[in-house]
Design a protein around this motif. Sequence first.
Motif, short mmCIF file in Angstrom:
data_model
loop_
_atom_site.label_atom_id
_atom_site.label_comp_id
_atom_site.label_asym_id
_atom_site.label_seq_id
_atom_site.Cartn_x
_atom_site.Cartn_y
_atom_site.Cartn_z
N GLU A 149 -61.17 24.83 17.69
CA GLU A 149 -61.50 23.61 18.16
C GLU A 149 -60.29 22.59 17.88
O GLU A 149 -59.66 22.62 17.28
N VAL A 150 -60.40 21.89 19.12
CA VAL A 150 -59.30 20.82 19.03
C VAL A 150 -59.80 19.43 18.33
O VAL A 150 -60.85 19.12 18.80
N LEU A 151 -58.90 19.01 17.34
CA LEU A 151 -59.44 17.59 16.80
C LEU A 151 -58.82 16.64 17.53
O LEU A 151 -57.51 16.84 17.90
N MET A 152 -59.31 15.66 18.10
CA MET A 152 -58.40 14.43 18.82
C MET A 152 -58.98 13.18 18.07
O MET A 152 -59.93 12.95 17.42
N ASP A 153 -58.19 12.20 18.20
CA ASP A 153 -58.50 10.77 17.46
C ASP A 153 -58.00 9.80 18.48
O ASP A 153 -57.09 10.03 19.25
N ALA A 154 -58.63 8.55 18.25
CA ALA A 154 -58.34 7.35 19.06
C ALA A 154 -58.15 6.26 17.96
O ALA A 154 -58.81 6.12 17.13
N LEU A 155 -56.93 5.56 17.90
CA LEU A 155 -56.77 4.65 17.03
C LEU A 155 -56.80 3.00 17.77
O LEU A 155 -56.53 3.00 18.65
N ALA A 156 -57.57 2.27 16.80
CA ALA A 156 -57.83 0.74 17.55
C ALA A 156 -56.36 0.21 17.81
O ALA A 156 -56.28 -0.43 18.90
N LYS A 157 -55.39 0.69 17.06
CA LYS A 157 -54.00 -0.24 17.32
C LYS A 157 -53.45 0.28 18.67
O LYS A 157 -52.39 -0.39 19.16
N ASP A 158 -53.81 1.59 19.14
CA ASP A 158 -53.34 2.10 20.46
C ASP A 158 -54.12 2.01 21.61
O ASP A 158 -53.70 2.40 22.60
N PHE A 159 -55.36 1.35 21.30
CA PHE A 159 -56.36 0.94 22.45
C PHE A 159 -55.88 0.16 23.35
O PHE A 159 -55.80 -1.22 22.98
N THR A 160 -55.15 0.36 24.22
CA THR A 160 -54.54 -0.78 25.17
C THR A 160 -55.46 -0.84 26.26
O THR A 160 -56.20 -0.36 26.81
N GLY A 161 -54.74 -1.96 26.99
CA GLY A 161 -55.28 -2.39 28.36
C GLY A 161 -56.63 -3.48 28.16
O GLY A 161 -56.85 -3.93 26.99
N PRO A 162 -57.08 -3.87 29.14
CA PRO A 162 -58.30 -4.81 29.04
C PRO A 162 -59.44 -4.31 28.40
O PRO A 162 -59.82 -3.25 28.50
N SER A 163 -60.15 -5.37 27.80
CA SER A 163 -61.30 -4.98 27.18
C SER A 163 -62.42 -5.46 28.02
O SER A 163 -62.41 -6.46 28.61
N ALA A 164 -63.55 -4.59 28.24
CA ALA A 164 -64.59 -5.01 28.96
C ALA A 164 -65.77 -5.95 28.06
O ALA A 164 -66.47 -6.28 28.66
N ILE A 165 -65.45 -5.82 26.84
CA ILE A 165 -66.13 -6.97 26.15
C ILE A 165 -65.41 -8.32 26.03
O ILE A 165 -66.23 -9.32 26.13
N THR A 166 -64.24 -8.28 25.72
CA THR A 166 -63.61 -9.65 25.75
C THR A 166 -62.89 -10.14 26.62
O THR A 166 -61.98 -9.55 27.51
N PRO A 167 -63.08 -11.31 27.32
CA PRO A 167 -62.65 -11.82 28.33
C PRO A 167 -60.89 -12.02 27.90
O PRO A 167 -60.65 -12.16 26.92
N PRO A 168 -60.20 -12.10 29.13
CA PRO A 168 -58.94 -12.29 29.07
C PRO A 168 -58.43 -13.69 28.46
O PRO A 168 -59.30 -14.45 28.87
N LEU A 169 -57.51 -13.82 27.56
CA LEU A 169 -57.23 -15.11 27.16
C LEU A 169 -56.49 -16.04 28.24
O LEU A 169 -55.74 -15.31 29.16
N ALA A 170 -57.04 -17.25 28.29
CA ALA A 170 -56.25 -18.15 29.44
C ALA A 170 -54.95 -18.22 28.93
O ALA A 170 -54.46 -18.53 27.98
N GLU A 171 -54.07 -18.34 30.02
CA GLU A 171 -52.60 -18.87 29.64
C GLU A 171 -52.20 -20.38 29.83
O GLU A 171 -52.94 -21.11 30.52
#
Length: 192
Positions: free
Chosen positions: A170-192
């Motif tokens: 079995e392969v163990l895999m993980d994902a870390l919050a600090k590595d989760f990149t790209g836009p979020s479908a939950i949070t709108p992009p911040l206005a510049e």
Amino acid sequence: MDTGPDPILWIGTDTCALGPYRADLVETYWRWEQDPALLVGYGRQAPESLEARTEGMAHQLRGENIRFTVYDLSSGAPVPAGVTTLLPDHSVRTAEYVVMLAPEARGRGLGSAATRLTLDYAFHITNLRMVWLKVLAPNTAGVRAYERAGFRTAGTLRESGYWLGRLCDEVLMDALAKDFTGPSAITPPLAE
């Protein structure tokens, strides 16, 4: 397929959305779980009766696990296509991840999209720091889908599973919050 009441969609993209786990879909979930390819992928050897699955549904709806119904939006109307689950350990802010897709939903990128949405929810709503999973090593399509969604290989459990009657790793895999990149479908992009 009759999908019952109009589904609630919590988070989504143009092609995939996540909504609540639904008791009225127990027979649909059960049908997916009896698919031989899914039984092999989970390393489970025996099917389950609808009666046992219905009893289990009541327990699942009361539990602390975070479960979503996956909806395929490619035809316009939301069609139930799978389930994703986070099994959290709140004391260390981590969770195990499990996904199940309907046979007709596989091979179109829906699993990667649903996994990515679940990670988005895990990191931006539930505030988890890490999500992990186990996948049978011969399931190379699954490994690739998890990698596309943001998981990385973390290790191997040697001879801990079965694939088509043979021992496998079995392969163990993980994902870390600090590595989760790209836009979020939950949070709108911040206005510049």
